[in-house]
Write an enzyme that holds these catalytic residues in place. Structure first.
Site, short mmCIF file in Angstrom:
data_model
loop_
_atom_site.label_atom_id
_atom_site.label_comp_id
_atom_site.label_asym_id
_atom_site.label_seq_id
_atom_site.Cartn_x
_atom_site.Cartn_y
_atom_site.Cartn_z
N HIS A 1 -2.68 7.66 6.74
CA HIS A 1 -1.64 8.52 6.14
C HIS A 1 -2.24 9.82 5.61
CE1 HIS A 1 2.18 6.42 6.15
NE2 HIS A 1 1.65 5.31 5.67
N GLY B 1 0.83 -1.19 0.00
CA GLY B 1 0.00 0.00 0.00
C GLY B 1 0.87 1.24 0.00
N LEU C 1 6.38 1.89 4.41
CA LEU C 1 7.50 2.24 3.54
C LEU C 1 8.17 3.55 3.99
CD1 LEU C 1 6.06 1.29 0.03
CD2 LEU C 1 7.52 -0.05 1.56
NI NI Z 1 2.50 3.38 5.72
#
Ligand code: NI
Length: 178
Positions: free
Chosen positions: A140, A46, A95
């Site tokens: 996010h 994702g 990430l």
């Molecule tokens: Ni993330």
């Protein structure tokens, strides 16, 4: 398709609240391709636009395992409409916080609305990994990271570690490793 550089903790951009998308055009489609390419390259399952420094409410998800046919999903302006009563615990990573993983408890099912790349209003009811991933990515868009869902002690430790790494990188600008 271009692989874009990832924004890494403690970059304050990760705390920004992303803005709703008002127009779906060729640039936005190109950006979604770049996000998918960046996510596959990492590799991850994702990615939110803010993780490549673009504060708009777009995210991509692909839960296909290695060797399986890719199954890319693009969500524009996703919004959680309902959360189920049960909870799921998944080990999560991000990430933007490389090589750190922690167990996070979240609602086991969620229903979300979103627009697809054709501007069509859609709805998804997700469970399992998709439910976790959707919630992680929508967080996010609101400047929330998965480490906000773990203990303050653990979170402070991770943030300190990444701040130190960023300082050390700044201190040695001329250095490189092949
Ligand atoms: Ni993330």
């Amino acid at each position: 398709m271009t692989i874009r550089p990832l924004i890494i903790l403690p970059d304050p951009m990760l705390r920004q609240v992303s803005k709703p998308i008002e127009r779906i055009d060729a640039d936005l489609r190109k950006l979604s391709d770049d996000m998918l390419a960046t996510m596959y390259d990492a590799p991850g399952i994702g990615l939110a636009a803010i993780q490549i420094g673009i504060p708009i409410r777009m995210l991509v998800i692909d839960l296909a395992k290695e060797g399986e046919t890719p199954d890319p999903h693009v969500f524009l302006n996703p919004d959680i409409l309902a959360r189920g009563d049960g909870v799921n615990v998944h080990e999560e990573g991000c990430l933007s916080i490389p090589e750190y993983y922690a167990e996070v408890e979240r609602p086991a099912t969620v229903t979300a609305s979103y627009l697809d790349l054709d501007g069509k209003q859609r709805q998804i009811t997700a469970d399992g990994l998709m439910a976790t991933c959707l919630q992680h990515e929508i967080d996010h868009l609101n400047g929330v990271l998965f480490i906000d869902h773990i203990s303050k002690l653990k979170r402070d430790m991770v943030v300190r570690r990444f701040k130190k790494a960023a300082r050390e990188k700044d201190k040695a600008p001329g250095r490189m490793a092949g």
